[in-house]
Write a protein that holds these residues in place. Sequence first.
Motif, PDB file in Angstrom:
ATOM      1  N   GLU A   1     -17.886  11.298  62.907  1.00 45.99           N
ATOM      2  CA  GLU A   1     -17.243  10.914  61.657  1.00 45.99           C
ATOM      3  C   GLU A   1     -16.276  12.011  61.251  1.00 45.99           C
ATOM      4  O   GLU A   1     -16.591  13.195  61.309  1.00 45.99           O
ATOM      5  CB  GLU A   1     -18.308  10.699  60.573  1.00 45.99           C
ATOM      6  CG  GLU A   1     -17.787  10.037  59.321  1.00 45.99           C
ATOM      7  CD  GLU A   1     -17.182  10.997  58.320  1.00 45.99           C
ATOM      8  OE1 GLU A   1     -16.344  10.568  57.519  1.00 45.99           O
ATOM      9  OE2 GLU A   1     -17.528  12.185  58.342  1.00 45.99           O
TER      10      GLU A   1
ATOM     11  N   LEU B   1     -15.412   2.578  62.204  1.00 45.98           N
ATOM     12  CA  LEU B   1     -15.894   2.127  60.902  1.00 45.98           C
ATOM     13  C   LEU B   1     -15.232   2.964  59.815  1.00 45.98           C
ATOM     14  O   LEU B   1     -15.325   4.189  59.833  1.00 45.98           O
ATOM     15  CB  LEU B   1     -17.408   2.286  60.787  1.00 45.98           C
ATOM     16  CG  LEU B   1     -18.279   1.653  61.869  1.00 45.98           C
ATOM     17  CD1 LEU B   1     -19.744   1.944  61.598  1.00 45.98           C
ATOM     18  CD2 LEU B   1     -18.040   0.172  61.947  1.00 45.98           C
TER      19      LEU B   1
ATOM     20  N   THR C   1     -15.627   4.388  56.651  1.00 45.68           N
ATOM     21  CA  THR C   1     -16.694   4.667  55.691  1.00 45.68           C
ATOM     22  C   THR C   1     -16.154   5.121  54.349  1.00 45.68           C
ATOM     23  O   THR C   1     -16.860   5.078  53.351  1.00 45.68           O
ATOM     24  CB  THR C   1     -17.654   5.741  56.235  1.00 45.68           C
ATOM     25  OG1 THR C   1     -16.922   6.949  56.452  1.00 45.68           O
ATOM     26  CG2 THR C   1     -18.308   5.298  57.525  1.00 45.68           C
TER      27      THR C   1
ATOM     28  N   LYS D   1     -23.257   6.661  53.571  1.00 47.14           N
ATOM     29  CA  LYS D   1     -22.574   6.601  54.861  1.00 47.14           C
ATOM     30  C   LYS D   1     -23.541   6.223  55.977  1.00 47.14           C
ATOM     31  O   LYS D   1     -23.253   5.356  56.804  1.00 47.14           O
ATOM     32  CB  LYS D   1     -21.933   7.961  55.162  1.00 47.14           C
ATOM     33  CG  LYS D   1     -20.913   7.934  56.262  1.00 47.14           C
ATOM     34  CD  LYS D   1     -20.218   9.280  56.396  1.00 47.14           C
ATOM     35  CE  LYS D   1     -19.445   9.574  55.138  1.00 47.14           C
ATOM     36  NZ  LYS D   1     -18.600  10.746  55.207  1.00 47.14           N
TER      37      LYS D   1
ATOM     38  N   PHE E   1     -24.457   2.602  55.601  1.00 43.79           N
ATOM     39  CA  PHE E   1     -23.325   1.760  55.982  1.00 43.79           C
ATOM     40  C   PHE E   1     -23.255   1.644  57.507  1.00 43.79           C
ATOM     41  O   PHE E   1     -23.132   0.544  58.056  1.00 43.79           O
ATOM     42  CB  PHE E   1     -22.027   2.357  55.427  1.00 43.79           C
ATOM     43  CG  PHE E   1     -20.783   1.622  55.828  1.00 43.79           C
ATOM     44  CD1 PHE E   1     -20.399   0.464  55.163  1.00 43.79           C
ATOM     45  CD2 PHE E   1     -19.986   2.088  56.857  1.00 43.79           C
ATOM     46  CE1 PHE E   1     -19.241  -0.210  55.517  1.00 43.79           C
ATOM     47  CE2 PHE E   1     -18.830   1.420  57.228  1.00 43.79           C
ATOM     48  CZ  PHE E   1     -18.447   0.265  56.552  1.00 43.79           C
ATOM     49  N   ILE E   2     -23.338   2.771  58.207  1.00 42.38           N
ATOM     50  CA  ILE E   2     -23.282   2.773  59.671  1.00 42.38           C
ATOM     51  C   ILE E   2     -24.464   2.000  60.245  1.00 42.38           C
ATOM     52  O   ILE E   2     -24.309   1.161  61.134  1.00 42.38           O
ATOM     53  CB  ILE E   2     -23.227   4.217  60.219  1.00 42.38           C
ATOM     54  CG1 ILE E   2     -21.888   4.861  59.846  1.00 42.38           C
ATOM     55  CG2 ILE E   2     -23.441   4.245  61.741  1.00 42.38           C
ATOM     56  CD1 ILE E   2     -21.819   6.354  60.099  1.00 42.38           C
TER      57      ILE E   2
END
Length: 134
Positions: free
Chosen positions: A69, A112, A114, A122, A125-126
């Motif tokens: 990320e 993605l 985020t 986060k 969400f992932i």
Amino acid sequence: IPDSYVQNPQTKMEIYKKIAGVQNAEELDSVYTEMTDRFGPVPEEVSSLLSLAQIRIICRKLNIASIKEHNGIAAIEFAKVSDISVNKVLRLIAESAGAVKLNPSKPNMIFLNTGKIGLKEKSEFIREKLEKII
């Protein structure tokens, strides 16, 4: 794990080892149950840690090589031998309102968006997006 939740450093290390050693959802549930039984409701920091363990389990199922990320974009790289459903990935992209994208120059990756959210949000969400392609 905050000191206000588990004071003893040795106990804290044992919990970290248990979480790191989790191989499947049943083991993760067992660790969660043990923690709530011994120490009470888990604080947000522990919840985030358990969510990351859940992501590791999903990564093994999907044969994900890495998740990186940077600046609100999570790059998920699948191993060359991943066995994922293209239809599930396409459905995820269609349902994501632009939050999930592909890059033709990197065919074994999805991205993605985020955004600027906290670690707990986060990781959730992932996890949520990856669970849709299992």
